[in-house]
Scaffold this motif. Sequence first.
Motif, PDB file in Angstrom:
ATOM      1  N   ILE A  31       0.864  -1.184   0.000  1.00 33.61           N
ATOM      2  CA  ILE A  31       0.000   0.000   0.000  1.00 33.61           C
ATOM      3  C   ILE A  31       0.895   1.227   0.000  1.00 33.61           C
ATOM      4  O   ILE A  31       1.742   1.383   0.866  1.00 33.61           O
ATOM      5  CB  ILE A  31      -0.935   0.004   1.215  1.00 33.61           C
ATOM      6  CG1 ILE A  31      -1.862  -1.212   1.152  1.00 33.61           C
ATOM      7  CG2 ILE A  31      -1.732   1.304   1.271  1.00 33.61           C
ATOM      8  CD1 ILE A  31      -2.719  -1.400   2.370  1.00 33.61           C
ATOM      9  N   LYS A  32       0.698   2.097  -0.985  1.00 37.72           N
ATOM     10  CA  LYS A  32       1.527   3.293  -1.120  1.00 37.72           C
ATOM     11  C   LYS A  32       0.922   4.507  -0.422  1.00 37.72           C
ATOM     12  O   LYS A  32       1.637   5.348   0.087  1.00 37.72           O
ATOM     13  CB  LYS A  32       1.767   3.600  -2.589  1.00 37.72           C
ATOM     14  CG  LYS A  32       2.564   2.510  -3.285  1.00 37.72           C
ATOM     15  CD  LYS A  32       2.788   2.841  -4.728  1.00 37.72           C
ATOM     16  CE  LYS A  32       3.582   1.727  -5.390  1.00 37.72           C
ATOM     17  NZ  LYS A  32       3.818   1.988  -6.784  1.00 37.72           N
ATOM     18  N   ARG A  33      -0.398   4.622  -0.449  1.00 35.31           N
ATOM     19  CA  ARG A  33      -1.056   5.727   0.228  1.00 35.31           C
ATOM     20  C   ARG A  33      -2.548   5.463   0.292  1.00 35.31           C
ATOM     21  O   ARG A  33      -3.070   4.596  -0.396  1.00 35.31           O
ATOM     22  CB  ARG A  33      -0.802   7.057  -0.460  1.00 35.31           C
ATOM     23  CG  ARG A  33      -1.531   7.255  -1.766  1.00 35.31           C
ATOM     24  CD  ARG A  33      -1.181   8.613  -2.385  1.00 35.31           C
ATOM     25  NE  ARG A  33      -1.991   8.858  -3.546  1.00 35.31           N
ATOM     26  CZ  ARG A  33      -3.020   9.698  -3.582  1.00 35.31           C
ATOM     27  NH1 ARG A  33      -3.345  10.371  -2.513  1.00 35.31           N
ATOM     28  NH2 ARG A  33      -3.714   9.875  -4.672  1.00 35.31           N
ATOM     29  N   ILE A  34      -3.220   6.199   1.123  1.00 33.81           N
ATOM     30  CA  ILE A  34      -4.675   6.136   1.227  1.00 33.81           C
ATOM     31  C   ILE A  34      -5.235   7.310   0.440  1.00 33.81           C
ATOM     32  O   ILE A  34      -4.853   8.458   0.683  1.00 33.81           O
ATOM     33  CB  ILE A  34      -5.120   6.186   2.700  1.00 33.81           C
ATOM     34  CG1 ILE A  34      -4.617   4.933   3.427  1.00 33.81           C
ATOM     35  CG2 ILE A  34      -6.633   6.315   2.801  1.00 33.81           C
ATOM     36  CD1 ILE A  34      -4.863   4.947   4.910  1.00 33.81           C
ATOM     37  N   GLU A  35      -6.124   7.037  -0.507  1.00 35.66           N
ATOM     38  CA  GLU A  35      -6.732   8.082  -1.337  1.00 35.66           C
ATOM     39  C   GLU A  35      -7.572   9.036  -0.490  1.00 35.66           C
ATOM     40  O   GLU A  35      -7.374  10.234  -0.503  1.00 35.66           O
ATOM     41  CB  GLU A  35      -7.598   7.442  -2.420  1.00 35.66           C
ATOM     42  CG  GLU A  35      -8.445   8.402  -3.216  1.00 35.66           C
ATOM     43  CD  GLU A  35      -7.642   9.355  -4.060  1.00 35.66           C
ATOM     44  OE1 GLU A  35      -8.128  10.470  -4.275  1.00 35.66           O
ATOM     45  OE2 GLU A  35      -6.540   9.018  -4.513  1.00 35.66           O
ATOM     46  N   HIS A  36      -8.542   8.465   0.232  1.00 37.38           N
ATOM     47  CA  HIS A  36      -9.360   9.292   1.116  1.00 37.38           C
ATOM     48  C   HIS A  36     -10.013   8.432   2.185  1.00 37.38           C
ATOM     49  O   HIS A  36     -10.119   7.224   2.042  1.00 37.38           O
ATOM     50  CB  HIS A  36     -10.410  10.094   0.340  1.00 37.38           C
ATOM     51  CG  HIS A  36     -11.581   9.301  -0.119  1.00 37.38           C
ATOM     52  ND1 HIS A  36     -11.549   8.540  -1.251  1.00 37.38           N
ATOM     53  CD2 HIS A  36     -12.809   9.144   0.411  1.00 37.38           C
ATOM     54  CE1 HIS A  36     -12.727   7.955  -1.415  1.00 37.38           C
ATOM     55  NE2 HIS A  36     -13.504   8.302  -0.416  1.00 37.38           N
TER      56      HIS A  36
ATOM     57  N   PRO B 135      -7.775  18.298   2.391  1.00 38.60           N
ATOM     58  CA  PRO B 135      -6.505  17.661   2.044  1.00 38.60           C
ATOM     59  C   PRO B 135      -5.638  17.519   3.292  1.00 38.60           C
ATOM     60  O   PRO B 135      -5.457  18.470   4.052  1.00 38.60           O
ATOM     61  CB  PRO B 135      -5.877  18.641   1.047  1.00 38.60           C
ATOM     62  CG  PRO B 135      -6.495  19.968   1.357  1.00 38.60           C
ATOM     63  CD  PRO B 135      -7.854  19.678   1.918  1.00 38.60           C
ATOM     64  N   VAL B 136      -5.159  16.304   3.514  1.00 38.08           N
ATOM     65  CA  VAL B 136      -4.273  16.020   4.642  1.00 38.08           C
ATOM     66  C   VAL B 136      -3.103  15.220   4.073  1.00 38.08           C
ATOM     67  O   VAL B 136      -3.254  14.046   3.737  1.00 38.08           O
ATOM     68  CB  VAL B 136      -4.990  15.225   5.756  1.00 38.08           C
ATOM     69  CG1 VAL B 136      -4.035  14.913   6.892  1.00 38.08           C
ATOM     70  CG2 VAL B 136      -6.213  15.982   6.263  1.00 38.08           C
ATOM     71  N   GLY B 137      -1.977  15.879   3.924  1.00 30.65           N
ATOM     72  CA  GLY B 137      -0.844  15.224   3.264  1.00 30.65           C
ATOM     73  C   GLY B 137      -1.221  14.882   1.836  1.00 30.65           C
ATOM     74  O   GLY B 137      -1.752  15.716   1.107  1.00 30.65           O
ATOM     75  N   GLU B 138      -1.002  13.644   1.448  1.00 33.68           N
ATOM     76  CA  GLU B 138      -1.362  13.188   0.106  1.00 33.68           C
ATOM     77  C   GLU B 138      -2.747  12.555   0.063  1.00 33.68           C
ATOM     78  O   GLU B 138      -3.149  11.992  -0.948  1.00 33.68           O
ATOM     79  CB  GLU B 138      -0.324  12.183  -0.388  1.00 33.68           C
ATOM     80  CG  GLU B 138       1.031  12.797  -0.631  1.00 33.68           C
ATOM     81  CD  GLU B 138       2.007  11.788  -1.216  1.00 33.68           C
ATOM     82  OE1 GLU B 138       1.573  10.790  -1.809  1.00 33.68           O
ATOM     83  OE2 GLU B 138       3.210  12.021  -1.074  1.00 33.68           O
ATOM     84  N   SER B 139      -3.488  12.630   1.167  1.00 36.01           N
ATOM     85  CA  SER B 139      -4.815  12.024   1.261  1.00 36.01           C
ATOM     86  C   SER B 139      -5.872  13.096   1.454  1.00 36.01           C
ATOM     87  O   SER B 139      -5.563  14.264   1.637  1.00 36.01           O
ATOM     88  CB  SER B 139      -4.859  11.046   2.443  1.00 36.01           C
ATOM     89  OG  SER B 139      -3.900  10.040   2.295  1.00 36.01           O
ATOM     90  N   MET B 140      -7.119  12.667   1.423  1.00 34.27           N
ATOM     91  CA  MET B 140      -8.243  13.556   1.681  1.00 34.27           C
ATOM     92  C   MET B 140      -9.090  12.951   2.794  1.00 34.27           C
ATOM     93  O   MET B 140      -9.265  11.738   2.856  1.00 34.27           O
ATOM     94  CB  MET B 140      -9.129  13.707   0.434  1.00 34.27           C
ATOM     95  CG  MET B 140      -8.477  14.373  -0.744  1.00 34.27           C
ATOM     96  SD  MET B 140      -8.150  16.108  -0.504  1.00 34.27           S
ATOM     97  CE  MET B 140      -9.739  16.797  -0.848  1.00 34.27           C
ATOM     98  N   VAL B 141      -9.623  13.825   3.655  1.00 35.52           N
ATOM     99  CA  VAL B 141     -10.624  13.419   4.629  1.00 35.52           C
ATOM    100  C   VAL B 141     -11.939  13.995   4.145  1.00 35.52           C
ATOM    101  O   VAL B 141     -12.037  15.189   3.856  1.00 35.52           O
ATOM    102  CB  VAL B 141     -10.289  13.925   6.042  1.00 35.52           C
ATOM    103  CG1 VAL B 141     -11.427  13.605   7.006  1.00 35.52           C
ATOM    104  CG2 VAL B 141      -8.989  13.309   6.526  1.00 35.52           C
ATOM    105  N   GLU B 142     -12.930  13.141   4.029  1.00 37.17           N
ATOM    106  CA  GLU B 142     -14.227  13.513   3.484  1.00 37.17           C
ATOM    107  C   GLU B 142     -15.262  13.465   4.613  1.00 37.17           C
ATOM    108  O   GLU B 142     -15.501  12.392   5.172  1.00 37.17           O
ATOM    109  CB  GLU B 142     -14.576  12.519   2.381  1.00 37.17           C
ATOM    110  CG  GLU B 142     -15.885  12.717   1.711  1.00 37.17           C
ATOM    111  CD  GLU B 142     -16.109  11.653   0.647  1.00 37.17           C
ATOM    112  OE1 GLU B 142     -16.102  12.007  -0.540  1.00 37.17           O
ATOM    113  OE2 GLU B 142     -16.278  10.469   1.007  1.00 37.17           O
ATOM    114  N   LEU B 143     -15.814  14.602   4.985  1.00 35.75           N
ATOM    115  CA  LEU B 143     -16.880  14.659   5.975  1.00 35.75           C
ATOM    116  C   LEU B 143     -18.206  14.579   5.232  1.00 35.75           C
ATOM    117  O   LEU B 143     -18.444  15.329   4.288  1.00 35.75           O
ATOM    118  CB  LEU B 143     -16.802  15.954   6.777  1.00 35.75           C
ATOM    119  CG  LEU B 143     -15.479  16.243   7.481  1.00 35.75           C
ATOM    120  CD1 LEU B 143     -15.557  17.578   8.207  1.00 35.75           C
ATOM    121  CD2 LEU B 143     -15.099  15.120   8.434  1.00 35.75           C
ATOM    122  N   ILE B 144     -19.064  13.676   5.655  1.00 38.11           N
ATOM    123  CA  ILE B 144     -20.318  13.407   4.953  1.00 38.11           C
ATOM    124  C   ILE B 144     -21.475  13.512   5.939  1.00 38.11           C
ATOM    125  O   ILE B 144     -21.430  12.916   7.017  1.00 38.11           O
ATOM    126  CB  ILE B 144     -20.329  11.977   4.371  1.00 38.11           C
ATOM    127  CG1 ILE B 144     -19.069  11.707   3.564  1.00 38.11           C
ATOM    128  CG2 ILE B 144     -21.587  11.728   3.557  1.00 38.11           C
ATOM    129  CD1 ILE B 144     -18.787  10.228   3.356  1.00 38.11           C
TER     130      ILE B 144
END
Length: 74
Positions: free
Chosen positions: A3-8, A46-55
């Motif tokens: 695993i290289k990164r988490i998309e979101h 955007p958090v680093g190379e990932s995204m946090v999505e609030l829904i």
Amino acid sequence: MKIKRIEHVGVVVRDTEASRRLWEDCFGIPLGSAEENAVRKLALYPVGESMVELISGVSPDGKHQRMVAEGRAD
């Protein structure tokens, strides 16, 4: 597989606006984008190379609001 990164990461919240104030005012994380449709409201950070999505749901009896009320996610 490596695993290289988490998309979101998606987080279902009771109130998108209240959660936005927490992320922006307390954590100092700027809003990346926001959108709303007939079913849900989204706020993306955007958090680093990932995204946090609030829904959050738009309707009080919709899927997202039921998930929050029950304390679970599908």
